[in-house]
Design a protein around this motif. Structure first.
Motif, PDB file in Angstrom:
ATOM      1  N   VAL A  75     -26.928 -35.704 -16.782  1.00 34.96           N
ATOM      2  CA  VAL A  75     -28.084 -35.220 -16.021  1.00 34.96           C
ATOM      3  C   VAL A  75     -28.730 -36.356 -15.242  1.00 34.96           C
ATOM      4  N   ALA A  76     -28.946 -37.474 -15.918  1.00 34.47           N
ATOM      5  CA  ALA A  76     -29.576 -38.627 -15.264  1.00 34.47           C
ATOM      6  C   ALA A  76     -28.673 -39.202 -14.178  1.00 34.47           C
ATOM      7  N   LYS A  77     -27.374 -39.233 -14.437  1.00 36.40           N
ATOM      8  CA  LYS A  77     -26.431 -39.774 -13.445  1.00 36.40           C
ATOM      9  C   LYS A  77     -26.490 -38.980 -12.153  1.00 36.40           C
ATOM     10  N   LYS A  78     -26.547 -37.651 -12.269  1.00 35.18           N
ATOM     11  CA  LYS A  78     -26.621 -36.806 -11.080  1.00 35.18           C
ATOM     12  C   LYS A  78     -27.923 -37.048 -10.333  1.00 35.18           C
ATOM     13  N   TYR A 109     -37.865 -42.020 -16.707  1.00 37.24           N
ATOM     14  CA  TYR A 109     -36.981 -42.023 -17.874  1.00 37.24           C
ATOM     15  C   TYR A 109     -36.053 -43.226 -17.926  1.00 37.24           C
ATOM     16  N   ILE A 110     -36.146 -44.115 -16.948  1.00 30.35           N
ATOM     17  CA  ILE A 110     -35.344 -45.341 -16.963  1.00 30.35           C
ATOM     18  C   ILE A 110     -36.199 -46.506 -17.447  1.00 30.35           C
ATOM     19  N   LYS A 128     -30.728 -48.365 -18.646  1.00 28.38           N
ATOM     20  CA  LYS A 128     -31.040 -48.010 -20.031  1.00 28.38           C
ATOM     21  C   LYS A 128     -32.067 -46.891 -20.008  1.00 28.38           C
ATOM     22  N   GLN A 129     -31.687 -45.734 -20.532  1.00 35.55           N
ATOM     23  CA  GLN A 129     -32.604 -44.603 -20.554  1.00 35.55           C
ATOM     24  C   GLN A 129     -33.567 -44.704 -21.731  1.00 35.55           C
ATOM     25  N   SER A 157     -40.121 -37.654 -18.014  1.00 39.34           N
ATOM     26  CA  SER A 157     -39.600 -36.301 -17.903  1.00 39.34           C
ATOM     27  C   SER A 157     -38.176 -36.320 -17.391  1.00 39.34           C
ATOM     28  N   ILE A 158     -37.312 -35.602 -18.075  1.00 42.02           N
ATOM     29  CA  ILE A 158     -35.945 -35.370 -17.609  1.00 42.02           C
ATOM     30  C   ILE A 158     -35.550 -33.976 -18.073  1.00 42.02           C
ATOM     31  N   GLN A 159     -35.124 -33.160 -17.141  1.00 40.70           N
ATOM     32  CA  GLN A 159     -34.833 -31.762 -17.446  1.00 40.70           C
ATOM     33  C   GLN A 159     -33.440 -31.631 -18.056  1.00 40.70           C
TER      34      GLN A 159
END
Length: 280
Positions: A75-78, A109-110, A128-129, A157-159
């Motif tokens: 999710v974070a990569k996208k 979130y990073i 690093k998350q 926040s990360i969905q």
């Protein structure tokens, strides 16, 4: 020696010199051809090498770079790739690593990030998350939003469905957050609470799977207490701010005993080193 013999000798010697001279000329001609061949081969080799360098190193520098990500979930990569899209569309030589770091550092979130260029066409993004230890639900412009909290009380926040559905990440309500700004920190007094939650989450037993909500109740003089809502019971538990494995074990034992005695208990109070309960 007669004149005829001398003449024959001179004729033989002259013929020998003529043959030797002819061979020498042939040898010299061969050497020239060999030298010319070496020059041609060297020139061709140089051009082939130059072409290889151009295609392998020079041209990639002026093409779109290949971005390699590490330390990010899917999710974070996208999300990160979308944010870096304007830079990734530039050439490798034109890719601004400082700007990329600035963009990614503003993502809540990073926690840490570095961006490195590696010749001839690679961009390495290492991040690093933040690891959520708790989550909360806030109203932002009239819309409910799930926000995660890390051990250092940073809100981000990360969905990600994996986080929202993870029962080991407890829901914490009642936090004093009026105006949400991602990346902001909770007041320092809640740092101990997040550390306690993190310590319990690291245990092999999934204690928070049995708790649907942890409510923070402010007290006078800036202190706070906790109200725990068990998942499989309609009884809420009042406790102090000490949230430990022993406290959770004691709470579960008390709930079993109290519910076996009185099934209509709606509240159990474990504060002040005492035990009391209230029925409907």
């Amino acid at each position: 020696m007669s004149d005829a013999a001398i003449s024959d000798f001179d004729e033989f010697f002259g013929s020998f010199e003529s043959v030797d001279s002819s061979k020498k000329k042939e040898r010299q001609a061969g050497e020239k051809k060999y030298t010319a061949l070496k020059i041609i081969v060297a020139v061709l080799g140089f051009f082939l090498l130059a072409e290889g360098v151009i295609y392998a190193f020079i041209l990639p520098c002026f093409g779109r770079p290949a971005v390699v990500y590490s330390g990010l979930d899917s999710v974070a990569k996208k999300d990160v790739a979308e944010r870096l899209a304007p830079l990734a569309n530039s050439t490798w030589t034109g890719f601004d690593t400082e700007r990329a770091v600035s963009i990614l550092s503003n993502i809540s979130y990073i926690e840490q990030v570095s961006v490195d260029k590696r010749f001839p066409d690679r961009i390495f993004v290492s991040a690093k998350q933040r690891v959520p230890v708790a989550k909360t639900i806030l109203s932002v412009n009239g819309v409910s939003k799930s926000v995660q909290i890390d051990e250092n009380c940073v809100l981000f926040s990360i969905q990600s469905d994996s986080i929202l559905q993870d029962s080991s990440v407890p829901l914490v309500s009642g936090l004093p957050i009026d105006n949400l700004q991602e990346g902001m920190r909770l007041p320092a007094k809640y740092h101990v609470l997040m550390e306690q939650i993190s310590a319990i989450r690291s245990l092999p037993q999934k204690y928070f799977a049995a708790i649907s909500e942890i409510q923070v109740v402010p007290k006078e003089y800036g202190n706070f207490e906790l109200v725990l809502y068990p998942t499989q019971a309609k009884t809420r538990v009042l406790t102090d701010r000490s949230l430990t494995e022993d406290a959770l074990k004691y709470m579960m034992v008390v709930l079993d005993v109290v519910n076996s005695i009185e099934p209509d208990v709606v509240e159990v109070d474990l504060r002040y080193d005492s035990l009391s309960y209230r029925c409907r």
